[in-house]
Design a protein around this motif. Structure first.
Motif, mmCIF file in Angstrom:
data_model
loop_
_atom_site.group_PDB
_atom_site.id
_atom_site.type_symbol
_atom_site.label_atom_id
_atom_site.label_comp_id
_atom_site.label_asym_id
_atom_site.label_seq_id
_atom_site.Cartn_x
_atom_site.Cartn_y
_atom_site.Cartn_z
ATOM 1 N N HIS A 49 0.835 -1.202 0.000
ATOM 2 C CA HIS A 49 0.000 0.000 0.000
ATOM 3 C C HIS A 49 0.869 1.252 0.000
ATOM 4 O O HIS A 49 1.965 1.271 0.566
ATOM 5 C CB HIS A 49 -0.897 0.009 1.233
ATOM 6 N N SER A 50 0.398 2.293 -0.651
ATOM 7 C CA SER A 50 1.073 3.584 -0.601
ATOM 8 C C SER A 50 0.049 4.690 -0.793
ATOM 9 O O SER A 50 -1.050 4.460 -1.319
ATOM 10 C CB SER A 50 2.160 3.677 -1.677
ATOM 11 N N ASP A 101 -2.080 2.343 -12.498
ATOM 12 C CA ASP A 101 -1.404 1.717 -11.345
ATOM 13 C C ASP A 101 -0.743 2.751 -10.439
ATOM 14 O O ASP A 101 -0.208 2.397 -9.388
ATOM 15 C CB ASP A 101 -0.358 0.709 -11.832
ATOM 16 N N GLY A 102 -0.756 4.030 -10.828
ATOM 17 C CA GLY A 102 -0.198 5.089 -9.993
ATOM 18 C C GLY A 102 1.144 5.621 -10.453
ATOM 19 O O GLY A 102 1.598 6.666 -9.970
ATOM 20 N N THR A 103 1.819 4.931 -11.368
ATOM 21 C CA THR A 103 3.107 5.391 -11.859
ATOM 22 C C THR A 103 2.948 6.660 -12.683
ATOM 23 O O THR A 103 2.048 6.767 -13.514
ATOM 24 C CB THR A 103 3.777 4.311 -12.728
ATOM 25 N N PRO A 184 1.481 17.176 -4.945
ATOM 26 C CA PRO A 184 2.034 17.401 -3.606
ATOM 27 C C PRO A 184 3.232 16.490 -3.365
ATOM 28 O O PRO A 184 3.310 15.382 -3.901
ATOM 29 C CB PRO A 184 0.866 17.052 -2.672
ATOM 30 N N THR A 185 4.174 16.945 -2.540
ATOM 31 C CA THR A 185 5.405 16.184 -2.311
ATOM 32 C C THR A 185 5.224 15.030 -1.333
ATOM 33 O O THR A 185 6.027 14.098 -1.308
ATOM 34 C CB THR A 185 6.522 17.119 -1.803
ATOM 35 N N ASP A 186 4.167 15.074 -0.511
ATOM 36 C CA ASP A 186 3.994 14.061 0.528
ATOM 37 C C ASP A 186 3.638 12.697 -0.047
ATOM 38 O O ASP A 186 2.933 12.581 -1.057
ATOM 39 C CB ASP A 186 2.898 14.493 1.510
ATOM 40 N N GLY A 187 4.110 11.647 0.623
ATOM 41 C CA GLY A 187 3.787 10.288 0.232
ATOM 42 C C GLY A 187 4.233 9.309 1.295
ATOM 43 O O GLY A 187 5.224 9.554 2.005
ATOM 44 N N THR A 188 3.510 8.214 1.441
ATOM 45 C CA THR A 188 3.872 7.198 2.431
ATOM 46 C C THR A 188 3.747 5.808 1.811
ATOM 47 O O THR A 188 3.052 5.612 0.812
ATOM 48 C CB THR A 188 2.949 7.257 3.664
ATOM 49 N N GLY A 189 4.431 4.851 2.404
ATOM 50 C CA GLY A 189 4.314 3.470 1.964
ATOM 51 C C GLY A 189 5.304 3.105 0.883
ATOM 52 O O GLY A 189 6.343 3.739 0.711
#
Length: 226
Positions: A49-50, A101-103, A184-189
Motif C-alpha cells: 500500500h502507498s 497503477d499510480g506510476t 504534492p510532495t507528501d507520500g507514504t508506503g
C-alpha cells in the motif's frame, strides 16, 4: 517513505532493469502495451500500500511536440489521468500523465516545433528518483560502482546506464520533482519500484538506498526497445 541503507560492501552496480509493482497485473500489461512503453519496464504483482507521491517518475524524451501529443493521447485512451497538460515551456514541450497503477510518466521534447509527423519512437527513457539530498545519494551510488555521466551541484545527477539497460537513472530533489509533476510532495508506503542489476550476480545482493528505493539482483534480462 522509509529511509534505509545497507552499508556492507557490494560488487559494482549498474541499473539493468526497472520493475513496477502493480496491484492488477493484467490491467497493467494492457495499459503499458497500449501506451507503447511495455518494452522498457517489467511488472510484478503486489499488495503493498502507498499514498501520495511515490517519489519517482519515468520520463520519455521524444522528437517533437506531435510525438509528445501522440504518447499522451495513447496513455489517456488506455486509462491514464493527465496531471500536467502538454504545453510549451522554457525548455521545450511536454506533459505528465499518471497510469492507472499510480506510476507517473513525463513525456517531453526539447523541440518547440515539429520537423516532421508524429512517430512512436522514443529517444530516451530516464528514471528520475526524488531524493532528499542529491549529493549524499549520488555518493552512495558512486560508492557502489555507478558512474556519474552528468551532475549539476546538489540539484541533479545522472548515471551512465548499464550495458543492456534501456533506462537511464537520474537523481533530482524530491520537492523539485513533485513541483515539476504538479503534485504534492507528501507520500507514504511503498515506492512500488524495484531497480534491478545483473552485474556480478554472484556477488551483488539486495540493498536499499538512503531514500528507500530497493535494488535486487534480477535473473531476467532488461526489456529490449522495439
Amino acid at each position: 517513505m522509509v529511509m534505509a541503507t545497507n552499508a556492507s560492501t557490494a560488487a559494482p552496480t549498474s541499473l539493468e532493469s526497472v520493475t513496477l509493482e502493480v496491484t492488477d497485473l493484467e490491467a497493467a500489461r494492457r495499459f503499458y502495451s497500449d501506451f507503447g512503453v511495455d518494452t522498457y519496464v517489467h511488472l510484478r504483482q503486489t499488495d503493498a500500500h502507498s499514498t501520495g507521491f511515490r517519489g519517482f517518475t519515468l520520463a520519455l524524451t521524444v522528437s517533437g511536440p506531435a510525438t509528445v501529443d501522440s504518447f499522451v493521447a495513447a496513455a489517456v485512451n488506455a486509462g491514464a489521468t493527465v496531471l500536467k497538460p502538454a504545453a510549451k515551456s522554457l525548455w521545450g514541450y511536454g506533459g505528465v500523465v499518471q497510469a492507472p497503477d499510480g506510476t507517473i510518466w513525463k513525456i517531453a521534447t526539447s523541440a518547440k516545433k515539429d520537423s516532421g509527423p508524429a512517430t512512436r519512437h522514443i529517444d530516451e527513457v530516464v528514471l528520475l528518483i526524488g531524493v532528499e539530498n542529491v549529493k549524499a545519494t549520488k555518493d552512495f551510488y558512486t560508492g557502489r560502482g555507478l558512474t556519474v555521466a552528468r551532475s549539476f551541484g546538489g540539484k541533479y545527477a545522472e548515471f551512465t546506464p548499464g550495458p543492456s539497460s534501456p533506462v537511464k537513472l537520474a537523481l533530482y530533489k524530491r520537492r523539485a520533482l513533485a513541483k515539476d509533476l504538479c503534485i504534492p510532495t507528501d507520500g507514504t508506503g511503498s515506492h512500488h519500484l524495484i531497480l534491478g542489476t545483473t552485474t556480478h550476480p554472484a556477488a551483488t545482493h539486495a540493498f536499499t538506498d538512503p531514500d528507500g528505493f530497493t535494488w535486487e539482483t534480477t535473473a531476467h534480462p532488461a526489456p529490449t526497445p522495439s
